[in-house]
Design a protein around this motif. Structure first.
Motif: not given
Length: 451
Positions: A75-89, A102-113
């Motif tokens: 099942d494709c869950l692309d509709a739930g994606r939200v981009p964050l740039n480096r400053a936002q992260r 290409s993999g993990v680009a950083g870490y944030v304080d909450r999850a979408l999935f």
């Protein structure tokens, strides 16, 4: 097993690699990352050495399993994606991985999935690089940007196996674009994926996780060895020419002198003819730029990426330095050093140094100028980029021991550099074998060809 060696012969697509590491060279390899006889020897694994995207025509090669389109397995869950740039992260740091193409680009304080999920690159992923992965399995909280497809495996599909399978596919017929390849959702859904029974999927995934983890740890160890060797080489070279803690030009040895560079060398400048005039470029005169000089210790450099014609040499008014000269970069960057065994000309970013004194050793002088690079950079001027002019270069003080001592120091250091170069070559050979073996091993397991 032979004395002084660690050996294991492995098969990669019907070819054999013998991995032999001399222990005294300090190049060790964990041969347990190579399972014995990973491929059947009936020829079914022929062609596995081809890179991903290099000729499998968009399907698995000689798979023992039936295939199904990827869209029927997830099942494709692309509709739930939200981009964050480096400053936002950076404004919401936390423990949750932020996944890009290409993999993990950083870490944030909450999850979408929340997993288990398979992440497959959508654009800017390394679709044509057989060594790097384009698909990743993740089990846990996750935030995904819009450069990666987010897929939830359906019942009967093991996510870890699916990620491995997606990393064996050829994407040449499925991605659009040349400068920035993109895998659209429609094309992604049509990707043919092998479908072994679930128990086989789990067994294959477990075996691959084990073996690939060992290979990846070995690759990281080679990186650590290379970094350590580079630091050692630099420190040993500097210590031999300039004792630790000593300010430039260093203490004067018994019987030695301190002389300005201009009294030891004739300094030959350079130039660059019109780059758009083809008549200025040819094969008459070797021409060196800073980019042609070694970034590390000095080395013999007799030709660069381009050469001048006789017309080009006359047009830029560059002189030709005879064989046995040093070439030092004086801008962009400052301090690279090469030695020449044949006549060369240089660009305006370099100076050719022709020894005029008889009591100097060329190899010692090359090492001394290499060690002097930080001092040259300190003295550099210029508003756009640092540059050392001829007058500043000529005034650089050189601490010169007697000629026999110069030769002894040069011999000792060059022997050390030669040993390090041979070890570096051995590491690169091991890296090449591991990088070739890794995708072939994965392909054999996913296709059901591993024994």
């Amino acid at each position: 097993m032979r004395h002084g060696y660690v050996c294991r012969t492995v098969s990669v697509g019907g070819l054999y690699h013998s991995i032999a590491c001399r222990q005294h060279m300090g190049i060790m390899i964990d041969t347990s990352c190579f399972p014995r006889h990973p491929y059947r020897m009936d020829g079914s694994a022929d062609g596995m050495r081809q890179a991903r995207g290099g000729g499998f025509a968009g399907h698995m090669h000689a798979s023992c399993w039936p295939t199904a389109p990827l869209g029927a397995l997830v099942d494709c869950l692309d509709a739930g994606r939200v981009p964050l740039n480096r400053a936002q992260r950076a404004r919401c740091p936390g423990p949750v991985p932020y996944h890009g193409a290409s993999g993990v680009a950083g870490y944030v304080d909450r999850a979408l999935f929340d997993g288990p999920l398979v992440l497959l690159g959508e654009d800017s992923a390394p679709f044509f690089d057989s060594v790097r992965d384009v698909a990743f399995f993740h089990d846990g909280p996750l935030w995904a940007g819009n450069h990666v497809h987010v897929l939830r495996p359906r019942i009967g599909v093991d996510g870890r196996f699916l990620a491995h399978a997606l990393n064996t596919l050829s994407y040449a017929a499925y991605v659009d674009g040349t400068t920035r390849p993109k895998l659209t959702r429609a094309r992604m859904n049509s990707l043919p994926v092998p479908c072994p029974p679930l128990q086989h999927q789990r067994a294959i995934a477990q075996a691959l996780d084990h073996h690939l983890d060992r290979i990846d740890r070995q690759l990281r160890e080679l990186d650590v060895q290379a970094m350590t060797a580079s630091e050692y080489t630099q420190a040993a070279t500097h210590h031999a020419l300039l004792p630790s803690g000593a300010a430039w030009p260093g203490p004067v040895p018994a019987g030695g002198t301190i002389r300005p560079l201009g009294s030891v060398f004739d300094i030959v400048g350079g130039g660059t003819p019109a780059t758009g005039n083809a008549a200025c470029w040819g094969h008459d005169v070797a021409w060196l730029t800073p980019a042609d000089l070694p970034a590390g210790p000095p080395a013999w450099v007799d030709h660069g990426a381009r050469s001048l014609s006789a017309m080009g040499l006359a047009a830029c008014r560059a002189a030709v330095a005879e064989a046995g000269a040093l070439v030092v970069s004086t801008r962009a960057p400052v301090g690279r050093v090469g030695m020449t065994a044949s006549p060369v000309s240089v660009s305006q970013g370099c100076k050719a140094l022709v020894p005029r004194a008889a009591d100097v050793d060329l190899r010692f002088l090359a090492l001394l100028l290499h060690v002097a690079a930080p001092e040259l950079r300190r003295r550099a001027g210029g508003s756009v980029f640092p540059e050392v002019d001829t007058r500043t270069l000529a005034s650089l003080e050189l601490c010169l021991p007697p000629l026999p001592r110069q030769r002894a120091v040069a011999q000792e250091v060059w022997e050390m550099l030669d040993r390090q170069a041979r070890r570096a070559y051995a590491r690169e050979r091991l890296r090449a074998v591991l990088c070739e073996y890794r995708p072939a091993l994965r392909q054999a397991h996913v296709n059901g060809q591993a024994t």
